[in-house]
Scaffold this active site. Sequence first.
Site, PDB file in Angstrom:
ATOM      1  N   ARG A 165      12.890  -1.995   7.975  1.00  0.00           N
ATOM      2  CA  ARG A 165      11.782  -1.193   7.409  1.00  0.00           C
ATOM      3  C   ARG A 165      11.839   0.277   7.828  1.00  0.00           C
ATOM      4  NH1 ARG A 165      12.441  -4.870   5.158  1.00  0.00           N
ATOM      5  NH2 ARG A 165      11.116  -6.665   4.763  1.00  0.00           N
ATOM      6  N   SER A 214       2.275  -6.345   4.077  1.00  0.00           N
ATOM      7  CA  SER A 214       2.271  -6.657   5.512  1.00  0.00           C
ATOM      8  C   SER A 214       1.906  -5.409   6.308  1.00  0.00           C
ATOM      9  CB  SER A 214       3.648  -7.152   5.949  1.00  0.00           C
ATOM     10  OG  SER A 214       3.930  -8.385   5.323  1.00  0.00           O
ATOM     11  N   GLU A 284       3.749  -1.402  10.163  1.00  0.00           N
ATOM     12  CA  GLU A 284       4.686  -1.062   9.085  1.00  0.00           C
ATOM     13  C   GLU A 284       4.041   0.006   8.191  1.00  0.00           C
ATOM     14  OE1 GLU A 284       6.529  -4.490   7.225  1.00  0.00           O
ATOM     15  OE2 GLU A 284       6.537  -3.465   5.290  1.00  0.00           O
TER      16      GLU A 284
HETATM   17  C1  LIG Z   1       0.905  -6.460  -2.276  1.00  0.00           C
HETATM   18  C2  LIG Z   1       2.025  -5.779  -1.534  1.00  0.00           C
HETATM   19  C3  LIG Z   1       3.154  -6.491  -1.201  1.00  0.00           C
HETATM   20  C4  LIG Z   1       4.210  -5.868  -0.509  1.00  0.00           C
HETATM   21  N1  LIG Z   1       5.335  -6.591  -0.209  1.00  0.00           N
HETATM   22  C5  LIG Z   1       6.363  -5.986   0.417  1.00  0.00           C
HETATM   23  C6  LIG Z   1       7.575  -6.707   0.708  1.00  0.00           C
HETATM   24  O1  LIG Z   1       7.719  -7.877   0.375  1.00  0.00           O
HETATM   25  N2  LIG Z   1       8.571  -6.050   1.357  1.00  0.00           N
HETATM   26  C7  LIG Z   1       8.452  -4.741   1.735  1.00  0.00           C
HETATM   27  O2  LIG Z   1       9.400  -4.183   2.317  1.00  0.00           O
HETATM   28  N3  LIG Z   1       7.321  -4.033   1.474  1.00  0.00           N
HETATM   29  C8  LIG Z   1       6.291  -4.614   0.827  1.00  0.00           C
HETATM   30  N4  LIG Z   1       5.148  -3.904   0.568  1.00  0.00           N
HETATM   31  C9  LIG Z   1       5.034  -2.507   1.003  1.00  0.00           C
HETATM   32  C10 LIG Z   1       5.465  -1.485  -0.075  1.00  0.00           C
HETATM   33  O3  LIG Z   1       5.468  -2.083  -1.349  1.00  0.00           O
HETATM   34  C11 LIG Z   1       6.854  -0.920   0.233  1.00  0.00           C
HETATM   35  O4  LIG Z   1       6.901  -0.311   1.507  1.00  0.00           O
HETATM   36  C12 LIG Z   1       7.271   0.092  -0.827  1.00  0.00           C
HETATM   37  O5  LIG Z   1       8.641   0.334  -0.691  1.00  0.00           O
HETATM   38  C13 LIG Z   1       6.494   1.401  -0.735  1.00  0.00           C
HETATM   39  O6  LIG Z   1       6.890   2.251  -1.808  1.00  0.00           O
HETATM   40  P1  LIG Z   1       5.928   3.435  -2.274  1.00  0.00           P
HETATM   41  O7  LIG Z   1       6.576   4.162  -3.362  1.00  0.00           O
HETATM   42  O8  LIG Z   1       4.582   2.876  -2.568  1.00  0.00           O
HETATM   43  O9  LIG Z   1       5.883   4.323  -0.956  1.00  0.00           O
HETATM   44  P2  LIG Z   1       4.583   4.977  -0.282  1.00  0.00           P
HETATM   45  O10 LIG Z   1       3.684   3.892   0.218  1.00  0.00           O
HETATM   46  O11 LIG Z   1       3.986   5.973  -1.181  1.00  0.00           O
HETATM   47  O12 LIG Z   1       5.260   5.723   0.964  1.00  0.00           O
HETATM   48  C14 LIG Z   1       5.809   4.937   2.017  1.00  0.00           C
HETATM   49  C15 LIG Z   1       6.611   5.887   2.927  1.00  0.00           C
HETATM   50  O13 LIG Z   1       7.750   6.366   2.226  1.00  0.00           O
HETATM   51  C16 LIG Z   1       7.728   7.790   2.135  1.00  0.00           C
HETATM   52  N5  LIG Z   1       8.235   8.128   0.804  1.00  0.00           N
HETATM   53  C17 LIG Z   1       7.838   7.633  -0.388  1.00  0.00           C
HETATM   54  N6  LIG Z   1       8.599   8.128  -1.390  1.00  0.00           N
HETATM   55  C18 LIG Z   1       9.470   8.981  -0.820  1.00  0.00           C
HETATM   56  C19 LIG Z   1      10.522   9.809  -1.311  1.00  0.00           C
HETATM   57  N7  LIG Z   1      10.862   9.845  -2.620  1.00  0.00           N
HETATM   58  N8  LIG Z   1      11.216  10.558  -0.423  1.00  0.00           N
HETATM   59  C20 LIG Z   1      10.906  10.539   0.887  1.00  0.00           C
HETATM   60  N9  LIG Z   1       9.947   9.770   1.416  1.00  0.00           N
HETATM   61  C21 LIG Z   1       9.234   8.989   0.579  1.00  0.00           C
HETATM   62  C22 LIG Z   1       6.292   8.205   2.387  1.00  0.00           C
HETATM   63  O14 LIG Z   1       6.237   9.501   2.979  1.00  0.00           O
HETATM   64  C23 LIG Z   1       5.830   7.115   3.360  1.00  0.00           C
HETATM   65  O15 LIG Z   1       6.233   7.426   4.693  1.00  0.00           O
HETATM   66  C24 LIG Z   1       4.087  -4.512  -0.127  1.00  0.00           C
HETATM   67  C25 LIG Z   1       2.923  -3.783  -0.476  1.00  0.00           C
HETATM   68  C26 LIG Z   1       1.895  -4.415  -1.173  1.00  0.00           C
HETATM   69  C27 LIG Z   1       0.674  -3.616  -1.550  1.00  0.00           C
END
Ligand SMILES: Cc1cc2nc3c(=O)[nH]c(=O)nc-3n(C[C@H](O)[C@H](O)[C@H](O)COP(=O)(O)OP(=O)(O)OC[C@H]3O[C@@H](n4cnc5c(N)ncnc54)[C@H](O)[C@@H]3O)c2cc1C
Length: 291
Positions: A165, A214, A284
């Site tokens: 992660r 999570s 996380e």
């Molecule tokens: C219902 C649910 C289920 C989930 N299940 C999982 C799972 O099974 N496995 C898992 O790993 N995660 C899971 N997650 C967490 C989440 O989906 C992941 O971490 C996902 O990759 C986040 O992507 P995001 O675009 O929403 O990032 P954000 O939440 O917007 O950002 C997360 C981090 O990434 C950085 N970031 C985002 N985009 C960029 C970019 N383009 N460049 C640089 N930094 C960036 C942000 O600054 C922040 O630090 C879950 C979340 C939910 C709500």
Amino acid sequence: MSNFTEHESLHEYCTYRTGGQARYFIRPKDTQELKTALVWADSMKLPHEVIGYGANILVSDNGYDGLIICLRDFEKTCLRSGNHLLIGAGVLLNDAILYAAEQGLAGMEALSGIPGTVGGAVKMNAGAYGTEMKDIVTRINVLTLEDGTLMERVYTNDEALFDYRKADGLLGKLVLGVDITLTPGDKDTILAKRKEILKQRTEKQPLNYPSCGSVFKRPTGNFAGTLIEQCGLKGYTIGGAQVSEKHANFIVNLGDATSSDIYNLITHVKKTVFIKTKVMLEEEVKFIGNV
Ligand SMILES: Cc1cc2nc3c(=O)[nH]c(=O)nc-3n(C[C@H](O)[C@H](O)[C@H](O)COP(=O)(O)OP(=O)(O)OC[C@H]3O[C@@H](n4cnc5c(N)ncnc54)[C@H](O)[C@@H]3O)c2cc1C
């Protein structure tokens, strides 16, 4: 700057549906708009934070006193080149998975159902059911601001320093796009696996409530959800935030939670689990602003 607003509520930009306003907010569509925003923030000596879909963040109720750069509209292209997919950072991971499946390319279907953008997934090294982004990413296009100068660079998988992660090699860098390598496969088999994984996620996760997935990382040799459940915390509630009855590593917004409720519950869970099991859980979820 287009797509630029002030005092933008961040409720709609995070899956927790909580938090305050961004003093400045922009949704750049391409690298040029992104660069303009970064140069502007730098010239104003404003702090900035990048978000994707907001599926792994908790935004302070006091909001963010700087520029929030939201990349959910950014470079929404997904192109096939042989067994590679070239994907813009703002493409939703689930859309990329569906595109790969339609193209008969296997290797990312285990990630089905993870909400968020491809950029966020790379930065978090998102993973599920035995596959992580690090297993499929070949190259990452990034933008950095070094000594006031913007630079585009291509990072290899090794340089990203992917780990559980996280991707420490990408700290302080903006992911613009990614090149992933997949393997040819049967479209119907890939789609069937995707369907099965989506079914399992629906069965195991409280998807009917806002959450960030999570909350805690998996501690070595254990599962955060198991420890939280063993400590009798399932269903524990502070304000509108609750440790999910369905999956103890999820903290859900019952409807009227504030970010403070969620943060206080995270703190309570960490403290209780440490006192009872001597395991220190690590978040996380990423915090935006002074939560
Ligand atoms: C219902 C649910 C289920 C989930 N299940 C999982 C799972 O099974 N496995 C898992 O790993 N995660 C899971 N997650 C967490 C989440 O989906 C992941 O971490 C996902 O990759 C986040 O992507 P995001 O675009 O929403 O990032 P954000 O939440 O917007 O950002 C997360 C981090 O990434 C950085 N970031 C985002 N985009 C960029 C970019 N383009 N460049 C640089 N930094 C960036 C942000 O600054 C922040 O630090 C879950 C979340 C939910 C709500």
